[in-house]
Scaffold this active site. Structure first.
Site, PDB file in Angstrom:
ATOM      1  N   THR A  37     -17.583  -9.830 -29.626  1.00  0.00           N
ATOM      2  CA  THR A  37     -17.025 -10.973 -28.914  1.00  0.00           C
ATOM      3  C   THR A  37     -16.545 -12.040 -29.888  1.00  0.00           C
ATOM      4  O   THR A  37     -15.597 -12.768 -29.612  1.00  0.00           O
ATOM      5  CB  THR A  37     -18.108 -11.558 -27.974  1.00  0.00           C
ATOM      6  N   TYR A  50     -12.690 -10.802 -20.947  1.00  0.00           N
ATOM      7  CA  TYR A  50     -12.051 -10.823 -22.262  1.00  0.00           C
ATOM      8  C   TYR A  50     -12.189  -9.437 -22.867  1.00  0.00           C
ATOM      9  O   TYR A  50     -12.906  -8.582 -22.327  1.00  0.00           O
ATOM     10  CB  TYR A  50     -12.724 -11.867 -23.182  1.00  0.00           C
ATOM     11  N   SER A  83     -19.500  -3.982 -29.684  1.00  0.00           N
ATOM     12  CA  SER A  83     -20.657  -3.291 -30.277  1.00  0.00           C
ATOM     13  C   SER A  83     -21.279  -2.286 -29.315  1.00  0.00           C
ATOM     14  O   SER A  83     -22.121  -1.487 -29.719  1.00  0.00           O
ATOM     15  CB  SER A  83     -21.686  -4.284 -30.802  1.00  0.00           C
ATOM     16  N   THR A 116     -22.866  -8.815 -30.049  1.00  0.00           N
ATOM     17  CA  THR A 116     -24.283  -9.112 -29.809  1.00  0.00           C
ATOM     18  C   THR A 116     -25.001  -7.995 -29.043  1.00  0.00           C
ATOM     19  O   THR A 116     -26.223  -7.907 -29.096  1.00  0.00           O
ATOM     20  CB  THR A 116     -24.450 -10.432 -29.023  1.00  0.00           C
ATOM     21  N   ASP A 117     -24.235  -7.150 -28.326  1.00  0.00           N
ATOM     22  CA  ASP A 117     -24.874  -6.159 -27.445  1.00  0.00           C
ATOM     23  C   ASP A 117     -25.825  -5.219 -28.196  1.00  0.00           C
ATOM     24  O   ASP A 117     -26.903  -4.892 -27.703  1.00  0.00           O
ATOM     25  CB  ASP A 117     -23.810  -5.296 -26.739  1.00  0.00           C
ATOM     26  N   LYS A 189     -32.019  -9.418 -27.591  1.00  0.00           N
ATOM     27  CA  LYS A 189     -31.014 -10.123 -26.794  1.00  0.00           C
ATOM     28  C   LYS A 189     -31.629 -10.369 -25.431  1.00  0.00           C
ATOM     29  O   LYS A 189     -32.014  -9.422 -24.744  1.00  0.00           O
ATOM     30  CB  LYS A 189     -29.723  -9.287 -26.694  1.00  0.00           C
ATOM     31  N   GLU A 310     -53.328   5.582 -22.085  1.00  0.00           N
ATOM     32  CA  GLU A 310     -53.421   6.338 -20.828  1.00  0.00           C
ATOM     33  C   GLU A 310     -52.885   7.753 -21.000  1.00  0.00           C
ATOM     34  O   GLU A 310     -52.955   8.567 -20.093  1.00  0.00           O
ATOM     35  CB  GLU A 310     -52.651   5.616 -19.725  1.00  0.00           C
TER      36      GLU A 310
HETATM   37  N1  ASP Z   1     -19.723  -6.612 -25.723  1.00  0.00           N
HETATM   38  C1  ASP Z   1     -19.734  -7.523 -26.815  1.00  0.00           C
HETATM   39  C2  ASP Z   1     -20.180  -6.781 -28.051  1.00  0.00           C
HETATM   40  O1  ASP Z   1     -21.365  -6.518 -28.215  1.00  0.00           O
HETATM   41  C3  ASP Z   1     -20.633  -8.657 -26.540  1.00  0.00           C
HETATM   42  C4  ASP Z   1     -20.822  -9.640 -27.672  1.00  0.00           C
HETATM   43  O2  ASP Z   1     -20.354  -9.518 -28.773  1.00  0.00           O
HETATM   44  O3  ASP Z   1     -21.522 -10.610 -27.400  1.00  0.00           O
HETATM   45  O4  ASP Z   1     -19.362  -6.450 -28.854  1.00  0.00           O
END
Ligand code: ASP
Length: 353
Positions: A37, A50, A83, A116-117, A189, A310
């Site tokens: 992103t 986006y 990502s 971030t994913d 995350k 368990e």
């Molecule tokens: N879908 C995006 C990615 O992980 C989300 C992000 O960057 O926050 O590339």
């Protein structure tokens, strides 16, 4: 030349020399861009929709002119993908390139821009396989580069500031986002939309960074980078490891499918303390008997997955993930399988890494 003119000329010369000297003293930082992103673009600046990975590394760098004041920056485009598309090929390329760069005297630190994913997975993978004490800092953003109040530029500035910082050395791979410095092994995350998405429950931040001023609170708790026994420098392919999500009524079929599909390892994202239905347990025990390394992790975000709580791991030949969540357990298992299939050794890795 008059005396006045000559002294003005000398002063100018000295000034230029000092400027050049101080410019030379700036740390050399390489930004490796992979997409996400942070490199995303939308049609307007106030819309949720986006596309990730639209903007190249040069534009990312140009968007933060303040970088010139703190570092000499070079950019390289490793990939330009969301990502969610991150894969073993890019991981290997990235790790090898970081290892090459880190060996150079004229590289002081490395920043990786990333979505971030799946940053958890890439950061942890690099933490296991890059061999350096120099700062390797991942950053990303929750808002695309075209958004109102995009969080990418300040995150890049802070990530570069940390990469320039001698106090960031020997702390393993770091992640910088929203003024926090997090350990590659210890963050998750937590929100699909919030800019304060990365948190480190149970472990705490490595530090904070505020407009480039970093403060550090701790070192990683487990072995990292140059301390690990893993290397991928000569590796072309990583073993296939699946994650199977557990839920009530699970009949074990997905585990059987993973066995048929040739996975070398299976991580179960179990309920609670890595628990699963009897049917799933039976299918997993069968897989373990066939030599597939089976790890019990948990879909619960915090806590500890211990052996033989368990489920009788000793009898069934399973590995417990201890503190690693399913996505990190999968990363460690992929790297571990490059060395061994012995479940006792792999269990030891889960304690150490
Ligand atoms: N879908 C995006 C990615 O992980 C989300 C992000 O960057 O926050 O590339």
């Amino acid at each position: 030349m008059s005396l006045f003119k000559r002294s003005r000329f000398t002063a100018l010369f000295v000034l230029l020399f000092v400027i050049q000297l101080s410019a030379q003293k700036l740390p050399n930082i390489v930004i490796l861009a992979t997409g996400g992103t942070i490199a995303g673009a939308a049609e307007t600046n106030v819309q949720a929709g986006y596309s990730s990975g639209q903007v190249g590394v040069d534009i990312l760098i140009k968007a933060v002119p303040e970088l010139k004041k703190i570092a000499k920056i070079k950019g390289e485009q490793v990939s330009n993908i969301g990502s969610q598309e991150m894969n073993d090929k890019v991981w290997l390329k990235l790790a090898k390139r970081i290892n090459e760069l880190a060996k150079k005297d004229d590289v002081d630190g490395i920043v990786v821009t990333h979505g971030t994913d799946t940053m958890e997975e890439t950061a942890y993978f690099l933490n296991l396989v890059v061999k350096t004490k120099k700062p390797v800092v991942l950053t990303g953003s929750m808002r695309p580069s075209t958004a109102l109040s995009a969080d990418g530029p300040l995150n890049i500035f802070n990530a570069v500031a940390v990469a320039c910082d001698i106090n960031a050395w020997d702390r393993g791979v770091l992640v910088v986002a929203n003024d926090k410095i997090l350990g590659a092994r210890d963050f998750i995350k937590t929100s699909s939309t919030d800019v304060e998405t990365f948190k480190s429950p149970g472990f705490g931040w490595i530090g904070t960074v505020h407009y480039g001023v970093a403060r550090y609170y701790r070192k990683p708790f487990t072995k990292y980078t140059y301390q690990t026994e893993f290397s991928v420098d000569r590796i072309k392919k990583l073993p296939k490891v699946a994650i199977i999500y557990m839920y009530s009524n699970n009949n074990g079929e997905l585990i059987e499918d993973a066995v048929e599909d040739g996975y070398e390892g299976i991580v179960v994202a179990g309920v609670g303390n890595g628990n699963m239905t009897k049917a799933a347990e039976k299918a997993l025990a069968k897989a373990a008997k066939k030599g597939i390394v089976c790890v019990r992790a948990s879909r619960v975000p915090t806590g500890y997955i211990d052996r033989n709580v368990e489920i009788n791991d000793d009898k069934l030949g399973f590995v417990a993930s201890y503190q690693l969540n399913p996505q990190r357990a999968r990363v460690l298992l992929k790297v571990a399988l490059l060395k061994t299939k012995d479940t006792k050794t792999i269990q030891k890795y889960f304690a150490e890494y």
